[in-house]
Motif scaffolding. Structure first.
Motif, PDB file in Angstrom:
ATOM      1  N   GLN A 112       6.108   6.574  -7.798  1.00 29.65           N
ATOM      2  CA  GLN A 112       6.270   6.500  -6.247  1.00 29.65           C
ATOM      3  C   GLN A 112       6.703   4.934  -6.085  1.00 29.65           C
ATOM      4  OE1 GLN A 112       1.315   5.309  -5.844  1.00 29.65           O
ATOM      5  NE2 GLN A 112       2.543   6.775  -4.234  1.00 29.65           N
TER       6      GLN A 112
ATOM      7  N   ILE B 102       0.910  -1.228  -0.044  1.00 26.68           N
ATOM      8  CA  ILE B 102      -0.163   0.081  -0.111  1.00 26.68           C
ATOM      9  C   ILE B 102       0.784   1.204  -0.097  1.00 26.68           C
ATOM     10  CG2 ILE B 102      -1.828   1.353   1.187  1.00 26.68           C
ATOM     11  CD1 ILE B 102      -2.759  -1.308   2.494  1.00 26.68           C
ATOM     12  N   PHE B 103       0.722   2.126  -0.995  1.00 27.33           N
ATOM     13  CA  PHE B 103       1.445   3.413  -1.144  1.00 27.33           C
ATOM     14  C   PHE B 103       0.730   4.556  -0.810  1.00 27.33           C
ATOM     15  CE2 PHE B 103       6.019   2.835  -3.026  1.00 27.33           C
ATOM     16  CZ  PHE B 103       5.822   1.640  -3.190  1.00 27.33           C
ATOM     17  N   PRO B 104       1.433   5.729  -0.617  1.00 28.49           N
ATOM     18  CA  PRO B 104       0.729   6.646  -0.298  1.00 28.49           C
ATOM     19  C   PRO B 104       0.183   7.210  -1.278  1.00 28.49           C
ATOM     20  CG  PRO B 104       3.037   6.811   0.777  1.00 28.49           C
ATOM     21  CD  PRO B 104       2.997   5.832  -0.055  1.00 28.49           C
ATOM     22  N   THR B 105      -0.899   8.197  -1.351  1.00 27.28           N
ATOM     23  CA  THR B 105      -1.761   8.778  -2.366  1.00 27.28           C
ATOM     24  C   THR B 105      -0.890   9.807  -3.089  1.00 27.28           C
ATOM     25  OG1 THR B 105      -3.908   8.369  -1.309  1.00 27.28           O
ATOM     26  CG2 THR B 105      -3.753  10.092  -2.890  1.00 27.28           C
ATOM     27  N   LEU B 106       0.049  10.670  -2.284  1.00 31.28           N
ATOM     28  CA  LEU B 106       0.886  11.835  -2.682  1.00 31.28           C
ATOM     29  C   LEU B 106       2.286  11.438  -3.246  1.00 31.28           C
ATOM     30  CD1 LEU B 106      -0.036  14.023   0.262  1.00 31.28           C
ATOM     31  CD2 LEU B 106      -1.166  13.981  -1.941  1.00 31.28           C
ATOM     32  N   ILE B 107       2.796  11.882  -4.439  1.00 32.62           N
ATOM     33  CA  ILE B 107       3.865  11.987  -5.062  1.00 32.62           C
ATOM     34  C   ILE B 107       4.796  13.268  -5.137  1.00 32.62           C
ATOM     35  CG2 ILE B 107       5.198  10.928  -7.062  1.00 32.62           C
ATOM     36  CD1 ILE B 107       2.711   9.451  -7.936  1.00 32.62           C
ATOM     37  N   ARG B 108       5.996  13.037  -5.026  1.00 34.22           N
ATOM     38  CA  ARG B 108       6.919  14.157  -4.991  1.00 34.22           C
ATOM     39  C   ARG B 108       6.871  14.846  -6.365  1.00 34.22           C
ATOM     40  NH1 ARG B 108      12.340  13.305  -1.765  1.00 34.22           N
ATOM     41  NH2 ARG B 108      12.623  15.729  -2.208  1.00 34.22           N
TER      42      ARG B 108
ATOM     43  N   LEU C 298      -1.441  14.387  -6.542  1.00 35.15           N
ATOM     44  CA  LEU C 298      -2.257  13.095  -6.189  1.00 35.15           C
ATOM     45  C   LEU C 298      -1.996  12.271  -7.547  1.00 35.15           C
ATOM     46  CD1 LEU C 298      -5.760  14.477  -5.359  1.00 35.15           C
ATOM     47  CD2 LEU C 298      -4.018  14.159  -3.897  1.00 35.15           C
TER      48      LEU C 298
ATOM     49  N   MET D 235      11.338   3.323  -4.246  1.00 38.16           N
ATOM     50  CA  MET D 235      11.515   2.332  -3.456  1.00 38.16           C
ATOM     51  C   MET D 235      12.156   1.091  -3.932  1.00 38.16           C
ATOM     52  SD  MET D 235      10.283   4.311  -1.181  1.00 38.16           S
ATOM     53  CE  MET D 235      10.183   3.457   0.200  1.00 38.16           C
TER      54      MET D 235
END
Lengths: 496, 496
Positions: free
Chosen positions: A123, A76-82, A116, A127
């Motif tokens: 993302q 499960i990854f976050p919703t936000l991306i740099r 978003l 990693m």
């Protein structure tokens, strides 16, 4: 299920053949099969109602099982991306015009604005660069499920195009490009097993032309189906990313000889929304939604046919309860509609919602020890002795699915035509719609100019691509656009 | 499972009793049980790794079954909320300082900025006003699961406090306040069945004081547990919303007499992250993660004890495969670790990851037709004849769960103390920590000033509330802060 609506004209008022778009909206909406409510107050965002969530949950479960059986592990990854990651791969940076940006938190501006996620590549891959170091970790397969992604689309339709929509994505790393191609055949197989096998949605598995591939991919492979309005609906894509992301993100492994190499990658995304659109559009009829048996939230609705005789009625209701119990014990999903609406109203209601089977139980059935079964898509009713009911339900459910498979197969066959000239292709696109298979000069970069000409002359038909496996090769035939020697047989279609 | 890590010191290096915070971070991280990776590159956001996702998935499934059995139907709402809705209920508007704001789409500013949902009330209730019109629709129960919410927190810890975290929420409408209170007892029962019954996490169900309730609630009820550092961890909340949202959002129904009335509402949110934190913190030991049997992604690890004799080794590996097969057939989740690491290394690895049972199979076991079973939290090993293996696994799994239930029960009992004076309470908070039950003047608004004094004098202990049911009443005792007649026995604790 509670009816989520204010007083409104209820039911499907527009015949599917007369105006598909109207019919589709009516089936999706609050006065139809209650799948979504588009009146959330923010353009392009909608609420998924229980009937849709239950269908979607089954589709997710089947896809999750398929990929986990193939060794993909859930993350499960976050919703936000740099922003800097989103734009690291140059072609992929082309997503930025479609992105929603988070620029403030509480009362403060944030230093680096956050996107978003429009899709997961940028993302996952930073990693992967952290996690992967040795050939012993390859193939490295991960997936995320039951999340949403965001695209700032100008026009939106339920399940076809939205500003936030449901997603499923696998992201995988391999030691060689051959393994990527093998993975892509597995993705095709997953679509065949789940989307055709379970949902009876017919489709072609195609290789897209170079000028229509995913932003950042070497090649894009898709499952395309045809909606009843004759337009293409892309229901999945799997991308050969080669080393295009591995290099900017630095995803390396040491091979058995200890040499550092970049991984080869692929990612697979069945379009949950697009699959729902195909399910609704292809199987549905003038009464409303039609569902294959396994995916139906309610598989069997039990309707008591009450009389004026109170004593008899209590027997009828008791029998309905007993039948529901026996069906639940047989692992079906039955539901008794004991509301005080008329049987006719109930029949329409549950047909509209796509319930595959209906059991009617009235006074006669009490006397005779029987029940009456109706199949959603087949005419007539069958009377069944109580002792055979569960068995009869199994048979009826198979008959429903076989019928859907046959009709969907016939439907799709009628949506694929051949043409040898541009005029003939245009004539088919304007009459039958669907895919037209035509000789074409190239799906490489050199074909793009002719793809553009095709689009203009056909008023919007795309070169959808060539068959992924055993692609048919044209012999001594001319490209319908350039007139040059044709190297490919391509499928063209207008698109959603 | 692939080990997702670069070369690093591996294992749990800090004893739990010596430094809980250090120990907790080591267990959560890449070199521990591989639950999360906090190095996502955006502060307060993290990636959930497969071990965590599989545990969390089971927790979600159990909660979904409980609420659906109670008539809650699943919905999926958008991630974004209009600012005007978020601030419509005046106390609830207090969330705005914690909100992430979407202010741009593509290259354009958007007219009305959108909040990343901090919680669902203000997105559900405008739709409820559209959907609900008649008493026949009540009680109206919906829930959303497997989504995330966002809070701009300053300090973050995995599973304890984050800027994006996993959520589960029910939102319900009733015709009367009595039904709201009944629903809250059902929520308490759900926590008891799933969180204690399945996960063996002990907790108290409390009514919060007025000055510490949810923004917009009449009353807030919570499940609180105690972490090994002595601090409170709130693992669920269920709010009596009365008509505080129904009125500004206009959620009305016509009663049987045709009179329009506002609904009464409650919402329930088990804290998926907080539950994970309790699961890790309370059961874990110096070897790492400890999991109850049902929730473990891998329930039984099978480890071949290989010799120098190649022929024997192939027999050992064949037997391991046969055992795995038989356990899978019995619906367990076994895994063979056939890597070339030493048995000792493998033991540590899988103990660290919380695998409940281990089966060792070596040369002796081939000769004797037996296998050796070890239980994660119990000393010693048991030798079992092959013919009894599946049965022995069932027994071992029960023994593990009984042990966890006993130790967690004892653990929690030791975390609850009584005190009659502020000094005695402070002494307990500073030594044992946990809950201290003390006489207090009031949990109503008039008690707030004394709650604040308590917080100062104890350096951070909160009035957590009173027991929800059969609340103990103090007799002729004085409030430990105000010295006034005590009306309540409250639980105080420092908090995460």
């Amino acid at each position: 299920m509670t009816r989520e609506k204010k007083n409104k004209a209820i039911g499907i008022r527009t015949p599917k053949a007369e105006n598909f778009s109207e019919w589709y909206s009516q089936v999706c909406g609050l006065t139809g099969a209650e799948l979504v409510d588009v009146n959330y107050g923010v353009g392009g965002l909608l609420v998924h109602l229980p009937n849709a969530v239950r269908i979607i949950r089954s589709i997710y479960q089947w896809l999750e099982k398929e990929v986990e059986d193939r060794g993909h592990e859930p993350v499960i990854f976050p919703t936000l991306i740099r922003e800097q990651y989103l734009t690291l791969e140059k072609e992929h940076a082309g997503f930025t015009p479609e992105v929603f940006w988070v620029e403030a938190a509480g009362t403060k501006k944030i230093e680096e604005r956050l996107a978003l996620r429009p899709t997961g590549e940028t993302q996952f891959y930073p990693m992967y660069a952290r996690w992967i170091r040795s050939h012993s970790q390859l193939p490295f397969r991960r997936y995320q499920s039951r999340h949403t992604v965001f695209r700032y689309e100008l026009s939106t339709r339920p399940f076809l195009r939205g500003r936030e929509f449901l997603f499923f994505e696998t992201h995988n790393c391999f030691a060689s490009h051959e393994q990527v191609m093998t993975e892509i055949t597995h993705d095709m197989e997953t679509m065949r097993k789940v989307i055709w096998g379970k949902l009876k949605i017919p489709h072609l598995f195609l290789k897209r032309p170079q000028w229509d591939k995913f932003k950042g991919a070497e090649d894009t492979y898709v499952a395309d189906t045809i909606m009843p309005d004759g337009k293409r609906n892309q229901i999945s894509s799997t991308h050969d990313l080669g080393q295009r992301f591995a290099k900017p993100f630095g995803i390396k492994f040491s091979d058995p000889a200890g040499v550092e190499r970049y991984v080869y990658q692929n990612c697979f995304g069945p379009g949950i929304w697009r699959i729902m659109a195909a399910l609704i559009g292809i199987h549905g009829d003038d009464k409303g939604l039609v569902l294959p048996f396994d995916v139906a939230p309610i598989q069997i609705v039990i309707i008591p046919i009450l009389s004026s005789d109170v004593a008899v009625n209590s027997n009828i209701l008791a029998k309905c309860a007993a039948v529901e119990e026996s069906l639940r014990a047989a692992n079906y999903r039955p539901f008794i509609d004991a509301t005080d609406r008329t049987p006719g109203f109930k029949f329409n209601e549950w047909e509209m919602k796509g319930v595959p089977l209906r059991i009617e139980i009235g006074r006669r059935d009490i006397d005779k020890g029987s029940a009456v079964i109706n199949i959603r898509v087949l005419p007539g009713k069958v009377e069944v002795a109580d002792s055979n009911l569960v068995e009869a339900i199994a048979t009826a459910s198979r008959n429903l699915d076989v019928h859907l498979e046959d009709s969907a197969g016939t439907y799709f066959a009628d949506k694929i035509h051949d043409a040898e000239t541009l005029d003939a292709a245009i004539a088919i696109l304007d009459s039958a719609g669907g895919f037209v298979r035509v000789p074409f000069c190239s799906i490489g970069a050199d074909g793009e100019q002719y793809g553009k000409i095709l689009q203009e002359k056909t008023r919007g038909a795309y070169v959808c691509g060539v068959a992924f496996q055993d692609a048919e090769r044209p012999r001594n035939r001319k490209c319908i656009v350039s007139g040059n020697e044709a190297t490919e047989l391509v499928y063209i279609a207008r698109s959603h």
